[in-house]
Design a protein around this motif. Sequence first.
Motif, short mmCIF file in Angstrom:
data_model
loop_
_atom_site.label_atom_id
_atom_site.label_comp_id
_atom_site.label_asym_id
_atom_site.label_seq_id
_atom_site.Cartn_x
_atom_site.Cartn_y
_atom_site.Cartn_z
N SER A 45 21.86 -33.32 -10.97
CA SER A 45 22.02 -34.37 -9.80
C SER A 45 21.11 -35.71 -9.78
CB SER A 45 22.52 -33.70 -8.39
OG SER A 45 21.68 -33.36 -8.03
N THR A 77 21.55 -38.00 -12.35
CA THR A 77 22.48 -39.02 -12.64
C THR A 77 21.95 -39.70 -11.90
OG1 THR A 77 23.87 -37.15 -13.37
CG2 THR A 77 25.17 -39.11 -12.38
N ASP A 89 19.85 -30.75 -19.37
CA ASP A 89 18.98 -31.80 -18.90
C ASP A 89 17.84 -32.58 -18.74
OD1 ASP A 89 20.54 -29.80 -16.78
OD2 ASP A 89 18.74 -28.90 -16.23
N ALA A 144 17.07 -33.65 -4.71
CA ALA A 144 17.56 -33.31 -6.26
C ALA A 144 16.94 -31.58 -6.22
CB ALA A 144 18.31 -33.81 -6.71
N GLY A 154 23.85 -32.93 -4.56
CA GLY A 154 23.08 -31.24 -5.87
C GLY A 154 23.36 -29.89 -5.03
N ASP A 155 22.74 -29.32 -5.33
CA ASP A 155 22.69 -27.72 -4.78
C ASP A 155 21.77 -28.31 -3.71
OD1 ASP A 155 23.59 -27.05 -7.37
OD2 ASP A 155 22.15 -25.37 -7.24
N ILE A 194 27.61 -27.53 -11.50
CA ILE A 194 27.10 -28.70 -12.83
C ILE A 194 28.14 -30.12 -12.98
CG2 ILE A 194 26.57 -29.72 -14.85
CD1 ILE A 194 26.29 -26.86 -16.10
N TYR A 208 30.01 -30.64 -9.79
CA TYR A 208 30.11 -31.39 -8.51
C TYR A 208 28.83 -32.06 -7.89
CZ TYR A 208 34.53 -28.14 -8.14
OH TYR A 208 35.47 -28.38 -7.79
N ALA A 209 27.78 -31.22 -8.68
CA ALA A 209 26.65 -32.14 -8.82
C ALA A 209 26.08 -33.44 -8.87
CB ALA A 209 24.96 -30.63 -9.69
N MET A 210 26.65 -33.57 -10.05
CA MET A 210 26.89 -34.52 -11.31
C MET A 210 27.57 -35.81 -10.28
SD MET A 210 26.18 -34.07 -14.97
CE MET A 210 26.04 -35.08 -15.29
N CYS A 270 28.44 -35.85 -6.73
CA CYS A 270 27.92 -35.89 -5.68
C CYS A 270 27.20 -36.23 -5.95
CB CYS A 270 27.67 -34.76 -4.94
SG CYS A 270 26.65 -34.67 -3.82
N ALA A 271 25.97 -36.88 -7.08
CA ALA A 271 25.17 -37.31 -7.58
C ALA A 271 25.43 -38.97 -7.58
CB ALA A 271 24.39 -37.11 -8.56
#
Length: 402
Positions: free
Chosen positions: A16, A19, A97, A158, A280-281, A294, A296-298, A300-301
């Motif tokens: 996240s 990104t 990462d 993040a 992200g988280d 992964i 959803y984190a990206m 969201c970012a």
Amino acid sequence: MTATDFDFVVVGGGPSGATAAHDLSSEGWRVLLLDRQGRPKPCGGAIPPRLIKDFNIPDHLLVAKIKCARMISPADKQVDMHIDNGFVGMVDRQDFDEFLRVRAAQSGAIRQQAIFDKVEHDAEGTLWVQYTPVSGKEHAAIEPAKPVKVSARMVIGADGARSEVARQQIPLSDRTKYVFAYHEIIQAPLEKQSHDGERCDVYYQGEVSPDFYGWVFPHGKTMSVGTGSADKGFSLRGATGHLRKAAGLADMPTLRREGAPIPLKPLPHWDNGRDVLVIGDAAGVVAPSSGEGIYYAMDCARTMAHAAHMALKTGDPKCLKKGRQRFMKQHGKVFWILGMMQYFWYQNDKRREKFVKICEDKDVQRLTFESYMNKELTRRDPMAHLRIFLKDTAHLLGLAKT
């Protein structure tokens, strides 16, 4: 406008954070990316085709391509769910990462290996971030690193579950639920016939997890074997040892062990109404039931980076709240459905047995993978949804045989 050292300081360089740093620096903003590195979270490493396409992930990062998921019930009943005309990619989080961090730097972000300390406003309202650079062990033994303070127009947290940025700046940041995950990266038994490098095994057994699941995911030359639970008294390490024995992997060399909390409910607020936001988280965007994070984190970012871009461009901090609304409109229903699935089907082994039985259904398999691969609820074939609903109800009421 008061001059600052950076437009954005992004705290955390996982999928996240990297990104967001990439997207914002690509827009011409001055971005500082802080990350301590060297601490990958426990993660199965699965990424769907939608992520590979949306975020231009090169094929060389895929250490395996999964074409089947095997669901294993408490009674050891096995149900294979095959992926037709596609695959789920598997990545090694250390390499994945770092690739994203390098790409962010190539787009203009400044990388700094550091430990985040605090974010605060001074009397004039200027936003400051304090961090401690992480230097080499030899240098640190001679002279410990000194804290550094930089000013920014906006800070993006993040920094993972139980985010320190969120704790300091985001209201109601403690309003979420967690599963504690643990896994062991082991050497893959490539010489064994029982090993299938294109299949993920998911164990729905109380001995492996009383309220979640255990997994055996191939990563090419290595494997991720782990489990998760919200029960703090449950031994994740002991359960993983049991899982390795059950999967015939007890004798394989262990390369590393990792553990961390994983949020299973989005935070009610992702910003402080002004100049700090989380993604992200740190924002709690991990899918219940599956624990997938992964994509959803990206996503969201990307959504919140655009919202932050608009907030600075227009001078309207309300853009940040609109970013969360946009993300939840797209994914909130999926999170709710998966949360209900986890609540109903993971409570005990009797229900888990029925859940695996349901996975035999071809409608369930097809609609599950279509939704997972494309990250959208499949709306085609309404009769299939009706059949699934009726079958679920029959199993819940004990009217169906297992």
